[in-house]
Design a protein around this motif. Sequence first.
Motif, PDB file in Angstrom:
ATOM      1  N   ARG A   1       0.417  58.181  11.413  1.00 14.83           N
ATOM      2  CA  ARG A   1      -1.109  57.900  11.763  1.00 14.83           C
ATOM      3  C   ARG A   1      -1.781  56.746  10.838  1.00 14.83           C
ATOM      4  N   PRO A   2      -1.509  56.822   9.430  1.00 12.34           N
ATOM      5  CA  PRO A   2      -2.226  55.838   8.702  1.00 12.34           C
ATOM      6  C   PRO A   2      -1.667  54.528   8.824  1.00 12.34           C
ATOM      7  N   LEU A   3      -0.484  54.492   9.667  1.00 12.13           N
ATOM      8  CA  LEU A   3      -0.002  53.129  10.102  1.00 12.13           C
ATOM      9  C   LEU A   3      -0.435  52.552  11.065  1.00 12.13           C
ATOM     10  N   GLY A   4      -1.635  53.205  11.852  1.00  9.51           N
ATOM     11  CA  GLY A   4      -2.067  52.625  13.128  1.00  9.51           C
ATOM     12  C   GLY A   4      -1.605  53.044  14.346  1.00  9.51           C
ATOM     13  N   TYR A   5      -0.681  54.051  14.168  1.00  8.82           N
ATOM     14  CA  TYR A   5      -0.227  54.810  15.519  1.00  8.82           C
ATOM     15  C   TYR A   5      -1.171  55.573  15.981  1.00  8.82           C
ATOM     16  N   GLY A   6      -1.694  55.287  17.329  1.00 11.84           N
ATOM     17  CA  GLY A   6      -2.748  56.203  17.760  1.00 11.84           C
ATOM     18  C   GLY A   6      -2.700  56.703  19.269  1.00 11.84           C
ATOM     19  N   VAL A   7      -1.520  56.176  19.679  1.00 19.18           N
ATOM     20  CA  VAL A   7      -1.254  56.776  21.285  1.00 19.18           C
ATOM     21  C   VAL A   7      -0.038  57.683  21.115  1.00 19.18           C
ATOM     22  N   LEU A   8      -0.188  58.920  21.774  1.00 19.41           N
ATOM     23  CA  LEU A   8       1.018  59.844  21.772  1.00 19.41           C
ATOM     24  C   LEU A   8       1.454  59.613  23.274  1.00 19.41           C
ATOM     25  N   ALA A   9       2.641  59.083  23.715  1.00 22.90           N
ATOM     26  CA  ALA A   9       3.157  59.209  24.908  1.00 22.90           C
ATOM     27  C   ALA A   9       4.319  60.198  25.237  1.00 22.90           C
TER      28      ALA A   9
ATOM     29  N   PHE B   1       4.198  65.222  29.683  1.00 26.77           N
ATOM     30  CA  PHE B   1       3.201  65.267  30.315  1.00 26.77           C
ATOM     31  C   PHE B   1       3.302  65.032  31.696  1.00 26.77           C
ATOM     32  N   TYR B   2       2.722  65.598  32.735  1.00 28.26           N
ATOM     33  CA  TYR B   2       2.474  65.663  34.122  1.00 28.26           C
ATOM     34  C   TYR B   2       1.800  64.218  34.320  1.00 28.26           C
ATOM     35  N   ASN B   3       2.284  63.398  35.352  1.00 26.86           N
ATOM     36  CA  ASN B   3       1.612  62.137  35.346  1.00 26.86           C
ATOM     37  C   ASN B   3       1.250  61.788  36.972  1.00 26.86           C
ATOM     38  N   ASP B   4      -0.138  62.377  36.953  1.00 21.83           N
ATOM     39  CA  ASP B   4      -0.829  62.297  38.327  1.00 21.83           C
ATOM     40  C   ASP B   4      -1.368  60.804  38.335  1.00 21.83           C
ATOM     41  N   PRO B   5      -1.330  60.413  39.441  1.00 21.52           N
ATOM     42  CA  PRO B   5      -1.570  58.949  39.550  1.00 21.52           C
ATOM     43  C   PRO B   5      -3.151  58.645  39.243  1.00 21.52           C
ATOM     44  N   ALA B   6      -4.114  59.667  39.450  1.00 21.54           N
ATOM     45  CA  ALA B   6      -5.321  59.484  38.945  1.00 21.54           C
ATOM     46  C   ALA B   6      -5.606  59.714  37.642  1.00 21.54           C
ATOM     47  N   GLY B   7      -4.919  60.176  36.692  1.00 25.18           N
ATOM     48  CA  GLY B   7      -5.174  60.455  35.364  1.00 25.18           C
ATOM     49  C   GLY B   7      -5.852  61.534  35.137  1.00 25.18           C
TER      50      GLY B   7
ATOM     51  N   ALA C   1       0.468  59.838  29.295  1.00 26.86           N
ATOM     52  CA  ALA C   1       1.537  60.033  30.370  1.00 26.86           C
ATOM     53  C   ALA C   1       2.160  59.035  30.943  1.00 26.86           C
ATOM     54  N   TYR C   2       3.669  58.935  31.031  1.00 27.47           N
ATOM     55  CA  TYR C   2       4.463  57.674  31.631  1.00 27.47           C
ATOM     56  C   TYR C   2       5.511  58.082  32.493  1.00 27.47           C
ATOM     57  N   GLU C   3       5.728  59.624  32.673  1.00 25.89           N
ATOM     58  CA  GLU C   3       6.939  60.063  33.730  1.00 25.89           C
ATOM     59  C   GLU C   3       6.956  59.210  34.811  1.00 25.89           C
ATOM     60  N   GLN C   4       7.984  59.320  35.583  1.00 27.66           N
ATOM     61  CA  GLN C   4       7.926  58.681  36.993  1.00 27.66           C
ATOM     62  C   GLN C   4       7.131  59.564  37.988  1.00 27.66           C
ATOM     63  N   THR C   5       6.213  58.843  38.745  1.00 25.27           N
ATOM     64  CA  THR C   5       5.295  59.488  39.509  1.00 25.27           C
ATOM     65  C   THR C   5       6.049  60.143  40.777  1.00 25.27           C
ATOM     66  N   GLU C   6       5.342  60.820  41.590  1.00 27.85           N
ATOM     67  CA  GLU C   6       5.952  61.335  42.894  1.00 27.85           C
ATOM     68  C   GLU C   6       6.057  60.049  43.770  1.00 27.85           C
ATOM     69  N   GLU C   7       4.936  59.156  43.753  1.00 25.46           N
ATOM     70  CA  GLU C   7       5.067  57.852  44.528  1.00 25.46           C
ATOM     71  C   GLU C   7       6.360  57.110  44.256  1.00 25.46           C
ATOM     72  N   GLN C   8       6.608  57.079  42.793  1.00 27.33           N
ATOM     73  CA  GLN C   8       7.695  55.997  42.376  1.00 27.33           C
ATOM     74  C   GLN C   8       9.028  56.627  42.703  1.00 27.33           C
TER      75      GLN C   8
ATOM     76  N   ALA D   1       9.895  52.901  32.053  1.00 28.02           N
ATOM     77  CA  ALA D   1       9.595  51.739  31.238  1.00 28.02           C
ATOM     78  C   ALA D   1       8.447  50.947  31.879  1.00 28.02           C
ATOM     79  N   GLU D   2       8.367  50.869  32.982  1.00 27.22           N
ATOM     80  CA  GLU D   2       7.110  50.305  33.765  1.00 27.22           C
ATOM     81  C   GLU D   2       6.074  50.935  33.449  1.00 27.22           C
ATOM     82  N   ASN D   3       6.067  52.130  33.489  1.00 26.79           N
ATOM     83  CA  ASN D   3       4.683  52.757  33.017  1.00 26.79           C
ATOM     84  C   ASN D   3       4.392  52.675  31.733  1.00 26.79           C
ATOM     85  N   LEU D   4       5.304  52.667  30.753  1.00 28.81           N
ATOM     86  CA  LEU D   4       5.149  52.224  29.257  1.00 28.81           C
ATOM     87  C   LEU D   4       4.563  50.926  29.152  1.00 28.81           C
ATOM     88  N   ALA D   5       5.321  50.120  29.746  1.00 25.43           N
ATOM     89  CA  ALA D   5       4.892  48.829  29.382  1.00 25.43           C
ATOM     90  C   ALA D   5       3.394  48.602  29.841  1.00 25.43           C
TER      91      ALA D   5
END
Length: 422
Positions: free
Chosen positions: A143-151, A155-161, A202-209, A230-234
């Motif tokens: 955290r002190p190094l600037g890491y601020g997102v936990l992916a 986590f379930y990945n619903d399209p609407a977030g 969340a970045y898991e493959q969605t149902e649509e994907q 990878a696409e979701n994380l990018a």
Amino acid sequence: MKALVPLALLIAAPAMAQSSGPPPQVDAAMSLLDQGHYLTARDKLAKLAFDPQGRVKDEYAYQMWQQESVMVTGELDLATLDRAHSAPLIQRDWIARVQQAVAHDAIAEIVKRAKDTRIVILNEAHSSPRDRMFALQVARALRPLGYGVLAAEAFYNDPAGKIMARLRHDGFVRRGTGFYTLDPVYARFVRTALAMGYTPAAYEQTEEQSAAAHPADRQANIVAREQAQAENLAALMARFPSQKVLIYVGHSHVAEAAIDETGEGNPKIDWMAARLKRMTGIDPLTIDQATVTDLDAGARPAQVAAARLLGGRPGILFEQGKPLVLGQYAGAVDLQVIHPARRYRFGRPAWLAASGARPVPVPAAFRPRHGRCLVQAFPAGASADAVPLDQVMITAGERAPALLLPARPMRFFRQCVQLGGK
């Protein structure tokens, strides 16, 4: 309610190759877990997984039993694991290399290297809550190094977030947040990371994907999932251009070079980390902690040898001045963490007792006179679908382990069964 089974298992389990979902009996057990009935679900999965001699009769049910059982017990019993399968081949070359290695503190080494990248990818074994507690240590150190997102894969990945939006708003984990986050240790990791200021993603493959999945082609499904992740994380990296990201994954998603995870001579696959590295041009710090472990009887002697070098703390071994990586991830990850030997405090694993929570005796009214009970602790006023802060299983007539809880008002529940389940 339809059980929410981890997508990873639907893709990876050989028994599921020709099926679009879990067997009905496993599905029924997982539905109980979705409703918070941990102990009953565990017992039902055990009956499906084991024969009377304790050997595995259904590999898929066994995988699910492992992953659900640790949500109750905190760690798997090694004698049960060893009885479940035939004795594996001992990795004797690992032992020799470990004995010649030098141990470095894992957190210090991770911090030193994480300064030079925007992405840290850490894996876990899905049947090891200890890995999740280490992930919390990593999150705190980064955290002190600037890491601020936990992916997190969990986590379930619903399209609407909506699931992530609710998690950010609540600051705690609900049963609908994910499958692995049903584990109180994982929920503690997430809850504490949110309190530190991490944004969950969340970045898991969605149902649509996954709609174009090929049930009979396991390899093609793995490739499709890795590409989707990878696409979701990018896309996530693009949404948070000024943030550094801690990505928490299961097993082989951490590999930044092509590997065959089966070790059976199958074609090598570019896993998520390799694809993300190519898409973003960022060289991630990749860390394995799921290989040299006592959960694998073949790797256990090497883990025991390493534990003698670690001084009671998670460590990274160095060989001729370079990080030592054993097994399938050699050349595919930067660092390999090995954890110390098992120890216990307050009747609980020492890694959990060291989390900063205080030991609290199980109230006498919640201890069983007959059979077994799972005693759960929730914050006073917690929602009905909250994941417990902690839970312990108690058998009548045996000494009760302590609950490990923060200093705040609590309410307690228990789930009980008569003796006779495995």
